[in-house]
Design a protein around this motif. Structure first.
Motif, PDB file in Angstrom:
ATOM      1  N   ASN B  35       0.810  -1.201   0.000  1.00  0.00           N
ATOM      2  CA  ASN B  35       0.000   0.000   0.000  1.00  0.00           C
ATOM      3  C   ASN B  35       0.848   1.258   0.000  1.00  0.00           C
ATOM      4  OD1 ASN B  35      -2.370  -1.286  -0.119  1.00  0.00           O
ATOM      5  ND2 ASN B  35      -2.715  -1.329   2.092  1.00  0.00           N
ATOM      6  N   GLN B 103     -14.112  -1.264  -4.565  1.00  0.00           N
ATOM      7  CA  GLN B 103     -13.449  -0.667  -3.403  1.00  0.00           C
ATOM      8  C   GLN B 103     -12.759  -1.723  -2.550  1.00  0.00           C
ATOM      9  OE1 GLN B 103     -16.795   1.288  -1.652  1.00  0.00           O
ATOM     10  NE2 GLN B 103     -16.520   3.157  -2.825  1.00  0.00           N
ATOM     11  N   LEU B 106      -9.632  -2.903  -4.168  1.00  0.00           N
ATOM     12  CA  LEU B 106      -8.587  -1.887  -4.087  1.00  0.00           C
ATOM     13  C   LEU B 106      -8.004  -1.851  -2.673  1.00  0.00           C
ATOM     14  CD1 LEU B 106      -7.555   0.167  -6.150  1.00  0.00           C
ATOM     15  CD2 LEU B 106      -9.116   1.833  -5.171  1.00  0.00           C
ATOM     16  N   ALA B 107      -8.890  -1.890  -1.677  1.00  0.00           N
ATOM     17  CA  ALA B 107      -8.453  -1.777  -0.289  1.00  0.00           C
ATOM     18  C   ALA B 107      -7.635  -2.995   0.117  1.00  0.00           C
ATOM     19  CB  ALA B 107      -9.658  -1.620   0.630  1.00  0.00           C
ATOM     20  N   GLN B 124     -12.965   9.748  -9.533  1.00  0.00           N
ATOM     21  CA  GLN B 124     -12.766   9.617  -8.082  1.00  0.00           C
ATOM     22  C   GLN B 124     -11.478   8.871  -7.738  1.00  0.00           C
ATOM     23  OE1 GLN B 124     -15.982   7.769  -6.023  1.00  0.00           O
ATOM     24  NE2 GLN B 124     -17.315   9.544  -6.287  1.00  0.00           N
ATOM     25  N   TYR B 125     -11.215   7.811  -8.494  1.00  0.00           N
ATOM     26  CA  TYR B 125     -10.037   6.988  -8.194  1.00  0.00           C
ATOM     27  C   TYR B 125      -8.905   7.295  -9.172  1.00  0.00           C
ATOM     28  CZ  TYR B 125     -13.372   4.601  -5.281  1.00  0.00           C
ATOM     29  OH  TYR B 125     -14.311   4.336  -4.325  1.00  0.00           O
ATOM     30  N   LYS B 128      -5.322   5.990  -9.059  1.00  0.00           N
ATOM     31  CA  LYS B 128      -5.058   4.554  -9.081  1.00  0.00           C
ATOM     32  C   LYS B 128      -4.872   4.006 -10.492  1.00  0.00           C
ATOM     33  CE  LYS B 128      -6.271   4.645  -4.696  1.00  0.00           C
ATOM     34  NZ  LYS B 128      -5.219   4.666  -3.666  1.00  0.00           N
TER      35      LYS B 128
END
Lengths: 293, 458
Positions: B35, B103, B106-107, B124-125, B128
């Motif tokens: 991360n 989500q 991704l998390a 929004q992303y 990424k």
């Protein structure tokens, strides 16, 4: 030698208890505490920021008027669901322990709704409320059913209560049946010899002796209806205009649709506290009513 | 002996427990490492891919859930042509929790290589996804003018366009022509009064309900109400400025001619609504079927509804699209244009994917968008409109052909402002629209609710 024995005991405990404990830790305790910590941060999936912001998420929760309205909605829903499902289950169980023909089949039949998942069940009732009943209502002029029950807040509330009670009643019925079969036959016989009628026997003996079953049933129906999500999703989707969002549904929407994860999680913690408090209080109070035969 | 056995059992247990704990904690370390460092991939994975060089495994996250199977067929075909590339579909439920799945992927440090997402979600992303600058010139060549711009966010080309949609007032040609007693020319409807006269005629003919308003929050909130933001002017920057003013509390909806006009037209439609008795039933299949079979003459919807009505038996043959008139001046913006957008884009992950995976993903996308097989699947089987030049497949979608005429003439409304909206805007605005539709609240209260929502958005 003694020390060794104790070590042995520890080993046995670990062997039997360890895997369950590990699973419990990993899937329950750790996420719970991480979640709790999350409520004190401003975490967001995009920034992955974990800065500590104290209680401001909780302050936000109490500013979220929709959450408070929906919490009240949930409490009414729980109240009626618990009452109706337990009332139904109790009398169905009573009827199905009195020696009706085809008892076993009927029991299986009433239990079936539990084997259908909440989502499927929700869609079934949705079709019933939004298609079948309006169709019949128009055909036979039943004003009550002419419009779909799911398009007005009050009727959708009852739709939710009815569908949940229908599903829960069969499950609770099994527990009540088990409870009733624990009532000793001799007590019942003695009562009827003494001249007690059926109503008195039910009130003074059966009800008193099945308090443990009632405690379990009310606990189960309380926690299950507080945490209803799937049925809410498939039956009303929170509609019309978001007025039938139960607390859990609102939390999921808050976290994943509005992307306010930490606030959603704080709402979940508050819901957890409410459910725990209500459920524990009721079982504590009702336990006091337990009597020995 | 017995004692020894027990002790060894105890030892085994402890080793097992500690082992799992260590495994857990090291797993965590790995995750945090992933991360914290962008682009740093799991060592194992990169080793594997460099060893086998050719074996590439891609994941494809799909939010166009109604066409999951068509994509899977395409992956199979591509695998036959390129045996070293395996693509796995990550499906999502239709109309259900879609972005949640993205989500959580991704998390958990396991994002899909290719994502088919709403443009707004890509924005929004945006941190990424892979910057596709090197591909931009190629796609500008391949696509219709302006199509690539729809995938550019803050100057970066992040999403490859593949489908385009238009919406407005769809009409069932047979029903309309029967009601007016002659051929129908859509260009005669340019004002609200024109529309009112048409609705009145259809109503008087009595064969069908004049208009179908689909009562779902997404239709009312995103397609109907949000159109007002796009109609402020033809310049998106000015639209954004108006939106910013509204959020800051410096603009009021009640003073805005466009929103008032839009809601006046809504009042008109409401009056002739096929679902007047129970406006929020919102059964999409049923509403589309009633329109396709001629039980309703007009339908506020888009060309995507072809997925439902295209294969329907006993439907009418000809359909068209009208702009939604919001005033009585035929020259006002919006009265002659239909809303047009590229709702979904393909984006490529730039957090965990290896360069090999990214390269393979780009090659696959290019194949899918330019080959005959790919275009046949998208246009023919999915029934979608592709904003590409020199298409090798012909669409059977009558409505998207009607939209294409507006596109060709440049008569479109750019609705890309919605990409900047927060992800719950359609549900919140839609809920207020539903209240207004059922006459639970009047116009003033409605505006207050909407303004309160936008002012709460940061």
């Amino acid at each position: 030698m003694k020390k060794n024995k104790r070590l042995n005991n520890v080993g046995i405990v670990l062997f039997f208890f360890g895997p369950a404990l590990l699973a419990f830790e990993v899937v329950f305790m750790i996420p719970f505490f991480v979640g709790l910590y999350l409520t004190f941060t401003n975490w967001h999936i995009i920034n992955n920021d974990w800065s500590f912001i104290g209680f401001s998420n909780y302050v936000e929760v109490f500013r979220d008027k929709t959450f408070l309205t929906q919490l009240e909605f949930t409490i009414w829903y729980v109240l009626f669901t618990v009452l109706i499902s337990n009332f139904l289950a109790f009398f169905i169980a009573l009827a199905l322990t009195s020696g009706v023909k085809g008892e076993r089949w009927l029991r299986a039949g009433y239990f079936t709704p539990n084997l259908i998942g909440g989502i499927v069940l929700g869609y079934l009732w949705q079709t019933l409320f939004s298609r079948v009943l309006p169709f019949l209502g128009e055909k036979y002029g039943w004003a009550w059913f002419e419009t779909s029950w799911l398009t007005s807040t009050d009727k959708a509330f009852w739709a939710l209560v009815i569908a949940t009670s229908w599903q829960l009643a069969g499950y609770l019925m099994i527990i009540y049946i088990a409870g009733f079969s624990g009532v000793p036959k001799d007590v019942l016989e003695a009562a009827s010899i003494d001249g007690a009628n059926r109503w008195t026997i039910l009130r003074k003996i059966v009800l008193r002796l099945s308090v443990p079953a009632i405690v379990v049933c009310i606990f189960l129906s309380l926690s299950r209806s507080f945490l209803t999500y799937d049925l809410n999703l498939s039956l009303t989707k929170g509609g019309p205009f978001g007025s039938t969002e139960l607390a859990t549904y609102h939390i999921v929407q808050k976290a994943f649709l509005s992307n306010q994860y930490a606030i959603g999680q704080a709402e979940a913690i508050i819901l957890f506290i409410i459910v725990a408090a209500v459920a524990l209080t009721q079982s504590y109070l009702l336990k006091k009513l337990e009597v020995e035969a | 002996m017995n004692k020894l056995k027990r002790q060894s059992l105890l030892a085994a247990c402890i080793v097992f427990l500690l082992g799992t704990l260590i495994a857990c904690s090291s797993g965590n370390d790995n995750n945090t490492a992933q991360n914290s460092g962008n682009n740093s991939t799991v060592e194992n994975e990169s080793k594997q891919s460099s060893q086998a060089d050719k074996e590439v495994k891609l994941t494809f996250f799909n939010t166009s859930a109604e066409v999951n199977t068509v994509f899977e067929e395409l992956f199979k075909k591509y695998k036959e042509l390129n045996p070293h590339v395996t693509i796995e579909l990550i499906p999502t439920p239709i109309g259900g929790a879609q972005i949640e799945i993205f989500q959580s992927r991704l998390a958990s440090g396991n994002p899909p290589t290719i994502s088919n997402l709403d443009a707004g979600h890509i924005y929004q992303y945006r941190d990424k996804f892979l910057d596709l600058e090197s591909e931009k010139a190629k796609y500008e060549e391949l696509t219709l003018p302006g199509a690539v711009d729809g995938g550019v966010f803050e100057g970066k080309f992040l999403g490859i366009p593949w489908t385009a949609q238009g919406y407005g007032l769809l009409y069932n040609t047979r029903v309309v022509e029967e009601a007016i007693g002659g051929t129908f020319d859509p260009s005669t409807i340019r004002t609200r009064d024109d529309l009112a006269a048409l609705l009145d005629k259809i109503d008087a003919a009595g064969n069908a309900a004049p208009v179908m308003i689909h009562g779902a929050d997404w239709s009312l909130g995103a397609h109907y109400f949000a159109l007002g933001f796009s109609l402020q002017s033809q310049n998106i920057d000015e639209n954004i400025k108006y939106w910013e003013d509204l959020k800051a509390g410096n603009a009021s909806l009640a003073d805005n001619a466009v929103f008032n006009g839009l809601m006046d037209t809504f009042d008109l439609l409401k009056q002739y609504n096929a679902r007047k008795n129970d406006p929020l039933v919102a059964n999409y299949d049923l509403d589309s079927a009633d329109f396709a079979k001629g039980n309703a003459a007009l339908y506020f919807m888009g060309d995507w509804t072809w997925a439902v009505i295209g294969s329907m038996e006993g439907r009418d043959e000809e359909f068209g699209i009208l702009p939604l008139p919001i005033s009585n001046n035929p020259d006002d913006f919006g009265n002659g244009q239909v809303a047009y957008s590229q709702p979904k884009l393909f984006a490529i992950d730039n957090t965990q994917s290896t360069p090999e995976q990214q390269q393979a993903a780009l090659e696959f996308l290019e194949w899918m968008l330019t080959s005959e097989e790919g275009q046949n699947a998208i246009i023919g089987e999915m029934g979608l409109m592709m904003p590409y030049k020199n298409l090798k497949a012909e669409s059977s979608n009558v409505i998207s052909k009607a939209v294409a005429e507006y596109v060709a003439a440049g008569n479109t409304i750019d609705i890309s402002i919605i990409n900047y909206f927060p992800s719950d805007y359609w549900a919140k605005n839609g809920a207020s629209m539903q209240k207004y539709l059922t006459n639970m609240i009047d116009r003033d209260t409605f505006y207050q609710e909407i303004e309160a929502y936008w002012q709460s958005v940061k």
